[in-house]
Motif scaffolding. Structure first.
Motif, mmCIF file in Angstrom:
data_model
loop_
_atom_site.group_PDB
_atom_site.id
_atom_site.type_symbol
_atom_site.label_atom_id
_atom_site.label_comp_id
_atom_site.label_asym_id
_atom_site.label_seq_id
_atom_site.Cartn_x
_atom_site.Cartn_y
_atom_site.Cartn_z
ATOM 1 N N LEU A 46 0.914 -1.200 -0.255
ATOM 2 C CA LEU A 46 -0.032 -0.249 0.164
ATOM 3 C C LEU A 46 1.297 1.087 -0.110
ATOM 4 N N ILE A 47 1.106 1.655 -0.983
ATOM 5 C CA ILE A 47 0.949 3.614 -1.205
ATOM 6 C C ILE A 47 0.106 4.674 -1.108
ATOM 7 N N ILE A 48 0.692 5.430 0.434
ATOM 8 C CA ILE A 48 -0.586 6.354 0.541
ATOM 9 C C ILE A 48 0.406 7.727 -0.334
ATOM 10 N N ASP A 49 0.209 8.417 -1.315
ATOM 11 C CA ASP A 49 0.960 9.914 -2.380
ATOM 12 C C ASP A 49 0.175 10.838 -1.366
ATOM 13 N N SER A 50 0.486 11.224 -1.008
ATOM 14 C CA SER A 50 -0.066 13.163 -0.372
ATOM 15 C C SER A 50 0.736 14.368 -1.346
ATOM 16 N N GLY A 51 0.427 14.452 -2.631
ATOM 17 C CA GLY A 51 0.727 15.491 -3.293
ATOM 18 C C GLY A 51 1.782 15.377 -3.923
ATOM 19 N N SER A 52 3.002 14.491 -4.631
ATOM 20 C CA SER A 52 3.901 14.118 -5.030
ATOM 21 C C SER A 52 3.970 15.076 -6.205
ATOM 22 N N SER A 53 5.201 16.104 -5.930
ATOM 23 C CA SER A 53 4.922 17.474 -7.599
ATOM 24 C C SER A 53 6.777 16.772 -8.703
ATOM 25 N N ASP A 54 7.166 15.678 -7.674
ATOM 26 C CA ASP A 54 8.337 14.446 -8.756
ATOM 27 C C ASP A 54 8.102 13.800 -9.207
ATOM 28 N N GLN A 55 8.964 13.024 -9.514
ATOM 29 C CA GLN A 55 9.170 11.888 -10.068
ATOM 30 C C GLN A 55 8.061 10.510 -9.315
ATOM 31 N N SER A 56 7.650 10.431 -8.080
ATOM 32 C CA SER A 56 7.500 9.633 -7.437
ATOM 33 C C SER A 56 5.860 8.567 -7.900
ATOM 34 N N LEU A 57 5.073 9.195 -8.987
ATOM 35 C CA LEU A 57 4.111 9.009 -9.413
ATOM 36 C C LEU A 57 4.292 8.230 -10.022
ATOM 37 N N GLU A 58 4.522 8.136 -11.147
ATOM 38 C CA GLU A 58 5.950 7.822 -11.555
ATOM 39 C C GLU A 58 6.369 6.293 -11.743
ATOM 40 N N ILE A 59 6.969 6.463 -11.097
ATOM 41 C CA ILE A 59 8.380 5.158 -10.259
ATOM 42 C C ILE A 59 6.821 4.591 -9.585
ATOM 43 N N ILE A 60 6.089 5.247 -8.844
ATOM 44 C CA ILE A 60 4.889 4.272 -8.392
ATOM 45 C C ILE A 60 3.826 3.124 -10.021
ATOM 46 N N GLU A 61 3.875 4.437 -11.374
ATOM 47 C CA GLU A 61 3.291 4.128 -11.641
ATOM 48 C C GLU A 61 3.553 2.578 -12.498
ATOM 49 N N GLU A 62 5.416 1.887 -12.252
ATOM 50 C CA GLU A 62 6.548 1.203 -13.222
ATOM 51 C C GLU A 62 5.909 0.107 -12.556
ATOM 52 N N TYR A 63 5.046 0.398 -10.858
ATOM 53 C CA TYR A 63 4.221 -1.005 -9.983
ATOM 54 C C TYR A 63 3.337 -1.545 -10.260
ATOM 55 N N LYS A 64 2.500 -0.425 -10.880
ATOM 56 C CA LYS A 64 0.973 -1.101 -10.714
ATOM 57 C C LYS A 64 0.054 -1.909 -10.288
ATOM 58 N N ARG A 65 1.025 -3.160 -11.552
ATOM 59 C CA ARG A 65 0.329 -3.947 -10.654
ATOM 60 C C ARG A 65 0.315 -4.846 -9.620
ATOM 61 N N ASP A 66 1.675 -4.650 -8.828
ATOM 62 C CA ASP A 66 1.946 -5.118 -7.274
ATOM 63 C C ASP A 66 1.553 -4.355 -6.123
ATOM 64 N N VAL A 67 0.960 -2.753 -6.790
ATOM 65 C CA VAL A 67 1.513 -1.715 -4.838
ATOM 66 C C VAL A 67 -0.538 -1.232 -5.436
ATOM 67 N N THR A 68 -0.801 -1.164 -4.701
ATOM 68 C CA THR A 68 -1.883 0.215 -3.832
ATOM 69 C C THR A 68 -1.723 0.938 -3.756
#
Length: 107
Positions: A46-68
């Motif tokens: 589980l990852i809760i992102d609180s408004g990242s403006s860097d590349q965090s969401l793009e990194i998480i997107e690479e793992y979308k099959r494994d991450v909620t």
């Protein structure tokens, strides 16, 4: 929000709160996903992102099959409240709380 896939009914949940964590996030996620789990358990990340403006969401997107992924506005983040929300939605019999810059050792 994606759902963890499992052939088992038991989960170990790992929660990572993220805010502009691009520097260490990929390494942290890779390490969590590479952990050996006890027989009969599956991983829920589980990852809760609180408004990242860097590349965090793009990194998480690479793992979308494994991450909620859950996203909240930055002003809603509190250390205790965000962790309580993660515990509330977690499926795991066990819940591990990490930070975005903490890379677990293997096994």
């Amino acid at each position: 929000m994606s759902k963890p896939q499992s052939k088992n009914n038991k989960f170990i949940s790992v929660f990572i709160p993220v805010f502009n964590g691009e520097k260490y996030l990929d390494e942290c996620i890779k390490s969590v996903l590479s952990q050996e789990l006890p027989a009969g358990y599956s991983l829920e990340l589980l990852i809760i992102d609180s408004g990242s403006s860097d590349q965090s969401l793009e990194i998480i997107e690479e793992y979308k099959r494994d991450v909620t992924l859950m996203q909240i506005p930055n002003h809603e983040f509190t250390h205790g409240g965000t962790r309580q929300e993660a515990a509330r939605v977690a499926k795991g019999e066990f819940i591990l709380f990490l930070t975005q810059d903490a890379t677990p050792a293997h096994d």
